[in-house]
Design a protein around this motif. Sequence first.
Motif, PDB file in Angstrom:
ATOM      1  N   LEU A 328     -63.919 -58.536   6.641  1.00 47.89           N
ATOM      2  CA  LEU A 328     -64.884 -59.171   7.542  1.00 47.89           C
ATOM      3  C   LEU A 328     -64.840 -60.689   7.457  1.00 47.89           C
ATOM      4  O   LEU A 328     -65.259 -61.386   8.385  1.00 47.89           O
ATOM      5  CB  LEU A 328     -66.301 -58.688   7.219  1.00 47.89           C
ATOM      6  CG  LEU A 328     -66.669 -57.266   7.633  1.00 47.89           C
ATOM      7  CD1 LEU A 328     -68.063 -56.919   7.122  1.00 47.89           C
ATOM      8  CD2 LEU A 328     -66.596 -57.092   9.149  1.00 47.89           C
ATOM      9  N   THR A 329     -64.325 -61.217   6.349  1.00 51.85           N
ATOM     10  CA  THR A 329     -64.357 -62.669   6.128  1.00 51.85           C
ATOM     11  C   THR A 329     -63.082 -63.383   6.539  1.00 51.85           C
ATOM     12  O   THR A 329     -63.066 -64.613   6.600  1.00 51.85           O
ATOM     13  CB  THR A 329     -64.609 -62.973   4.641  1.00 51.85           C
ATOM     14  OG1 THR A 329     -63.457 -62.588   3.864  1.00 51.85           O
ATOM     15  CG2 THR A 329     -65.825 -62.212   4.130  1.00 51.85           C
ATOM     16  N   VAL A 330     -61.991 -62.633   6.801  1.00 46.18           N
ATOM     17  CA  VAL A 330     -60.678 -63.266   6.968  1.00 46.18           C
ATOM     18  C   VAL A 330     -60.684 -64.320   8.074  1.00 46.18           C
ATOM     19  O   VAL A 330     -60.189 -65.438   7.896  1.00 46.18           O
ATOM     20  CB  VAL A 330     -59.591 -62.211   7.267  1.00 46.18           C
ATOM     21  CG1 VAL A 330     -58.231 -62.890   7.436  1.00 46.18           C
ATOM     22  CG2 VAL A 330     -59.527 -61.200   6.149  1.00 46.18           C
ATOM     23  N   HIS A 331     -61.219 -63.968   9.222  1.00 39.38           N
ATOM     24  CA  HIS A 331     -61.136 -64.870  10.372  1.00 39.38           C
ATOM     25  C   HIS A 331     -61.827 -66.208  10.092  1.00 39.38           C
ATOM     26  O   HIS A 331     -61.406 -67.242  10.618  1.00 39.38           O
ATOM     27  CB  HIS A 331     -61.757 -64.207  11.605  1.00 39.38           C
ATOM     28  CG  HIS A 331     -61.546 -64.975  12.868  1.00 39.38           C
ATOM     29  ND1 HIS A 331     -60.311 -65.053  13.488  1.00 39.38           N
ATOM     30  CD2 HIS A 331     -62.399 -65.717  13.638  1.00 39.38           C
ATOM     31  CE1 HIS A 331     -60.419 -65.785  14.580  1.00 39.38           C
ATOM     32  NE2 HIS A 331     -61.669 -66.206  14.686  1.00 39.38           N
ATOM     33  N   THR A 332     -62.857 -66.195   9.271  1.00 35.87           N
ATOM     34  CA  THR A 332     -63.606 -67.427   9.015  1.00 35.87           C
ATOM     35  C   THR A 332     -63.015 -68.255   7.884  1.00 35.87           C
ATOM     36  O   THR A 332     -63.266 -69.457   7.809  1.00 35.87           O
ATOM     37  CB  THR A 332     -65.073 -67.105   8.684  1.00 35.87           C
ATOM     38  OG1 THR A 332     -65.126 -66.230   7.555  1.00 35.87           O
ATOM     39  CG2 THR A 332     -65.749 -66.432   9.874  1.00 35.87           C
ATOM     40  N   VAL A 333     -62.228 -67.631   6.982  1.00 37.05           N
ATOM     41  CA  VAL A 333     -61.695 -68.391   5.834  1.00 37.05           C
ATOM     42  C   VAL A 333     -60.304 -68.957   6.095  1.00 37.05           C
ATOM     43  O   VAL A 333     -59.846 -69.821   5.344  1.00 37.05           O
ATOM     44  CB  VAL A 333     -61.671 -67.521   4.558  1.00 37.05           C
ATOM     45  CG1 VAL A 333     -63.066 -67.041   4.216  1.00 37.05           C
ATOM     46  CG2 VAL A 333     -60.705 -66.348   4.689  1.00 37.05           C
ATOM     47  N   ILE A 407     -60.752 -59.475  16.307  1.00 33.20           N
ATOM     48  CA  ILE A 407     -61.128 -58.082  16.537  1.00 33.20           C
ATOM     49  C   ILE A 407     -60.297 -57.156  15.648  1.00 33.20           C
ATOM     50  O   ILE A 407     -60.790 -56.119  15.174  1.00 33.20           O
ATOM     51  CB  ILE A 407     -60.976 -57.727  18.023  1.00 33.20           C
ATOM     52  CG1 ILE A 407     -61.928 -58.574  18.868  1.00 33.20           C
ATOM     53  CG2 ILE A 407     -61.227 -56.249  18.253  1.00 33.20           C
ATOM     54  CD1 ILE A 407     -61.840 -58.310  20.354  1.00 33.20           C
ATOM     55  N   ALA A 408     -59.043 -57.522  15.395  1.00 32.81           N
ATOM     56  CA  ALA A 408     -58.197 -56.710  14.511  1.00 32.81           C
ATOM     57  C   ALA A 408     -58.771 -56.660  13.099  1.00 32.81           C
ATOM     58  O   ALA A 408     -58.802 -55.599  12.464  1.00 32.81           O
ATOM     59  CB  ALA A 408     -56.784 -57.270  14.483  1.00 32.81           C
ATOM     60  N   TRP A 409     -59.250 -57.818  12.601  1.00 31.54           N
ATOM     61  CA  TRP A 409     -59.856 -57.846  11.264  1.00 31.54           C
ATOM     62  C   TRP A 409     -61.123 -56.990  11.235  1.00 31.54           C
ATOM     63  O   TRP A 409     -61.336 -56.210  10.299  1.00 31.54           O
ATOM     64  CB  TRP A 409     -60.204 -59.271  10.850  1.00 31.54           C
ATOM     65  CG  TRP A 409     -59.067 -60.246  10.789  1.00 31.54           C
ATOM     66  CD1 TRP A 409     -58.965 -61.426  11.460  1.00 31.54           C
ATOM     67  CD2 TRP A 409     -57.865 -60.150   9.998  1.00 31.54           C
ATOM     68  NE1 TRP A 409     -57.779 -62.059  11.157  1.00 31.54           N
ATOM     69  CE2 TRP A 409     -57.086 -61.299  10.259  1.00 31.54           C
ATOM     70  CE3 TRP A 409     -57.374 -59.198   9.115  1.00 31.54           C
ATOM     71  CZ2 TRP A 409     -55.857 -61.534   9.654  1.00 31.54           C
ATOM     72  CZ3 TRP A 409     -56.139 -59.415   8.509  1.00 31.54           C
ATOM     73  CH2 TRP A 409     -55.403 -60.569   8.785  1.00 31.54           C
TER      74      TRP A 409
END
Length: 437
Positions: A328-333, A407-409
């Motif tokens: 859930l955090t990948v896109h933001t980090v 969306i994939a993450w």
Amino acid sequence: MPRTPGSLLPRSGLRLHRAWLVAAVTVLALVSAEVFRSTTGALFEPIETEFGWGRAQVSGAVTANLIIYGVVAPFAAVLLERFRPSRVAAAALLLIAAGSGLTTVMGSLWQLWVLWGGFVGVGAGALALVFGAVVANRWFTHRRGLVMGIFSAAGACGQLAFLPVIVNMAERHGWRTASLLVAAFALAIIPLLFWPFADSPASVGITPHGSDQTAPPAQHAGTEPAARRKNAALETFGVLREAIRHRAFWILALTFAVCGWTTNGLVQTHFLPATHDHGMPAGTAAGMLALIGIFDVIGTIASGWLTDRVSPWVLLVGYYSMRGVSLLTVHTVLGPSAEPPLWIFIIFYGLDWVATVPPTVALCRTYFGPRLATPVFGWVFAAHMIGAGAGAFAAGLLRESYGSYMIAWFTAAALCFLASVAMFFLPPAPSRSKAEG
């Protein structure tokens, strides 16, 4: 000091069970089988540039490799149980060496598909985690979960930790040198499969590690009476027909497919292009993936240790839940540089990369007994690789459709949470006598 069953170097007072030497060779074989996966991402661009092939054309060879790799695993499990694992492993390493080495003289796209997809796919599939499961089940009575954790970590280490080495060698000395390195590594392991590796404790007249039984006379593995021998394909599908009648198999297969979706399919395949979307240099991103592999070694070995002490289904609930949170955090980090939040994700996700393997193997043994545990796990592992292929395709499609991997993450995170919940629907474990059948 009298020689004890399974001990080496008795005169020096050091008791080293042969099982640990067998395990060490198994680790090297598993690493060798998985190092090839480090080459595909690193060699995409050099091969495309030299031959003028498109990304989709080269990716097709990798897709074929993943599919064949997964499909071969259950058949390999039967072969490994019926014949001498040393010979099966040696043949597999020869195929990997040929598939990687012969790419240096290829001239057509179909040859890449045959070499990467066929040769390496079959070889790596025969040396997938089912090989480690056979060794762990035959050679270890105690600490079997810990050993399976080590084997699982070895595979992930081969996939990720060698990536910077392969990238550096391809940049400095050309992609052919990197391919030949993989081939040479595979060939170097083959002599070790004839000593100190052994097919089973019985084949060298000792007992498994942790067993208090008297050592049996030496006998060859894979020499069961002819009446028990069946066509390998029929036997493999027979195991599947038996397994699909049990709810436990469907839960283990589908949750392990989620594992493949969220590791090999999503992160291993798309992490580098995702970091590129956020402006991160390729070298930095490759280093991040390598660190995931390093932390995975720690996490998976710890998972094996825990599997010997904690209920496996409880571990899987925790692993899938933690992986869902991290995704859930990948896109933001992600960003142009490796900031502290990304480092937290790398450590957290790395510890959980294939920590699911030891408890999944343990549950296969619990529900299907020692005789069917390895071939059943072969089919569960096939589901893992099918999930990986589906995850890779879905992530690419979502990226093309929405211009982002977000969306994939999130989809992968949702699947992890569903896998965690699915563990609560496992049926009660069968009685010990029934499981041993």
